[in-house]
Motif scaffolding. Sequence first.
Motif, PDB file in Angstrom:
ATOM      1  N   TYR A 127       0.857  -1.186   0.000  1.00  0.00           N
ATOM      2  CA  TYR A 127       0.000   0.000   0.000  1.00  0.00           C
ATOM      3  C   TYR A 127       0.890   1.232   0.000  1.00  0.00           C
ATOM      4  N   SER A 128       0.798   2.033  -1.052  1.00  0.00           N
ATOM      5  CA  SER A 128       1.723   3.155  -1.211  1.00  0.00           C
ATOM      6  C   SER A 128       1.201   4.419  -0.531  1.00  0.00           C
ATOM      7  N   VAL A 129       2.093   5.367  -0.390  1.00  0.00           N
ATOM      8  CA  VAL A 129       1.725   6.669   0.172  1.00  0.00           C
ATOM      9  C   VAL A 129       0.740   7.376  -0.758  1.00  0.00           C
ATOM     10  N   TYR A 130       0.945   7.208  -2.057  1.00  0.00           N
ATOM     11  CA  TYR A 130       0.025   7.812  -3.026  1.00  0.00           C
ATOM     12  C   TYR A 130      -1.400   7.301  -2.814  1.00  0.00           C
ATOM     13  N   ASN A 131      -1.568   5.992  -2.649  1.00  0.00           N
ATOM     14  CA  ASN A 131      -2.902   5.431  -2.398  1.00  0.00           C
ATOM     15  C   ASN A 131      -3.462   5.935  -1.079  1.00  0.00           C
ATOM     16  N   GLY A 132      -2.612   6.067  -0.070  1.00  0.00           N
ATOM     17  CA  GLY A 132      -3.072   6.570   1.222  1.00  0.00           C
ATOM     18  C   GLY A 132      -3.617   7.983   1.130  1.00  0.00           C
ATOM     19  N   TRP A 133      -2.855   8.860   0.467  1.00  0.00           N
ATOM     20  CA  TRP A 133      -3.320  10.240   0.304  1.00  0.00           C
ATOM     21  C   TRP A 133      -4.554  10.312  -0.582  1.00  0.00           C
ATOM     22  N   ALA A 134      -4.612   9.462  -1.605  1.00  0.00           N
ATOM     23  CA  ALA A 134      -5.783   9.442  -2.486  1.00  0.00           C
ATOM     24  C   ALA A 134      -7.033   9.002  -1.723  1.00  0.00           C
ATOM     25  N   HIS A 135      -6.899   7.985  -0.882  1.00  0.00           N
ATOM     26  CA  HIS A 135      -8.053   7.521  -0.112  1.00  0.00           C
ATOM     27  C   HIS A 135      -8.439   8.519   0.979  1.00  0.00           C
ATOM     28  N   LEU A 136      -7.464   9.199   1.557  1.00  0.00           N
ATOM     29  CA  LEU A 136      -7.785  10.237   2.532  1.00  0.00           C
ATOM     30  C   LEU A 136      -8.540  11.370   1.842  1.00  0.00           C
ATOM     31  N   GLY A 137      -8.070  11.779   0.687  1.00  0.00           N
ATOM     32  CA  GLY A 137      -8.750  12.842  -0.063  1.00  0.00           C
ATOM     33  C   GLY A 137     -10.147  12.431  -0.488  1.00  0.00           C
ATOM     34  N   ALA A 138     -10.311  11.188  -0.919  1.00  0.00           N
ATOM     35  CA  ALA A 138     -11.639  10.726  -1.326  1.00  0.00           C
ATOM     36  C   ALA A 138     -12.594  10.680  -0.137  1.00  0.00           C
ATOM     37  N   GLY A 139     -12.097  10.226   1.009  1.00  0.00           N
ATOM     38  CA  GLY A 139     -12.948  10.180   2.192  1.00  0.00           C
ATOM     39  C   GLY A 139     -13.356  11.566   2.675  1.00  0.00           C
ATOM     40  N   LEU A 140     -12.402  12.497   2.676  1.00  0.00           N
ATOM     41  CA  LEU A 140     -12.728  13.860   3.076  1.00  0.00           C
ATOM     42  C   LEU A 140     -13.675  14.525   2.083  1.00  0.00           C
ATOM     43  N   CYS A 141     -13.469  14.270   0.807  1.00  0.00           N
ATOM     44  CA  CYS A 141     -14.336  14.848  -0.219  1.00  0.00           C
ATOM     45  C   CYS A 141     -15.773  14.364  -0.059  1.00  0.00           C
ATOM     46  N   CYS A 142     -15.960  13.089   0.117  1.00  0.00           N
ATOM     47  CA  CYS A 142     -17.299  12.526   0.290  1.00  0.00           C
ATOM     48  C   CYS A 142     -17.922  13.008   1.600  1.00  0.00           C
ATOM     49  N   GLY A 143     -17.147  12.965   2.678  1.00  0.00           N
ATOM     50  CA  GLY A 143     -17.672  13.347   3.979  1.00  0.00           C
ATOM     51  C   GLY A 143     -18.068  14.809   4.062  1.00  0.00           C
ATOM     52  N   ILE A 144     -17.204  15.684   3.540  1.00  0.00           N
ATOM     53  CA  ILE A 144     -17.502  17.116   3.594  1.00  0.00           C
ATOM     54  C   ILE A 144     -18.646  17.461   2.644  1.00  0.00           C
ATOM     55  N   SER A 145     -18.730  16.758   1.522  1.00  0.00           N
ATOM     56  CA  SER A 145     -19.856  16.988   0.608  1.00  0.00           C
ATOM     57  C   SER A 145     -21.174  16.617   1.263  1.00  0.00           C
ATOM     58  N   CYS A 146     -21.197  15.532   1.998  1.00  0.00           N
ATOM     59  CA  CYS A 146     -22.430  15.141   2.693  1.00  0.00           C
ATOM     60  C   CYS A 146     -22.707  16.056   3.875  1.00  0.00           C
ATOM     61  N   LEU A 147     -21.663  16.645   4.428  1.00  0.00           N
ATOM     62  CA  LEU A 147     -21.839  17.559   5.548  1.00  0.00           C
ATOM     63  C   LEU A 147     -22.416  18.889   5.078  1.00  0.00           C
ATOM     64  N   ALA A 148     -22.082  19.268   3.860  1.00  0.00           N
ATOM     65  CA  ALA A 148     -22.569  20.553   3.337  1.00  0.00           C
ATOM     66  C   ALA A 148     -24.043  20.430   3.048  1.00  0.00           C
TER      67      ALA A 148
END
Length: 117
Positions: free
Chosen positions: A96-117
């Motif tokens: 599991y690479s750092v790139y995948n980690g940052w990509a999954h963190l960004g995807a989770g924050l994007c989805c979560g903040i979108s649902c929060l808005a």
Amino acid sequence: MEGSPVIQGYDNCPSWAPVLGYMGAASCIILANWGSAWGTWKAGVGVCSMGVHYPKGVIKNIVPIVMAGVLGIYGLIVAVIIAQAVNPPNEYANAYSVYNGWAHLGAGLCCGISCLA
């Protein structure tokens, strides 16, 4: 010639990289369900107000409550998809690479903040 074994890509796949992916999944489900609860509360207050002022329109105003619940389900689905993509390190190597980690963190924050808005 004796030397240490060469592990290609080891610097791109540290043992702490899955933490970023799991943080993405956690932030997705937490923020999405928080947004769902907040939307349900706001829509419920609107339905109560509508019931007081115009009782015949209550059924029409139930749709926002249902849509707010869908946001929580959407966050759950995305969090499960992210968590399934995270590969924890085993005793030999980490895939599991750092790139995948940052990509999954960004995807989770994007989805979560979108649902929060």
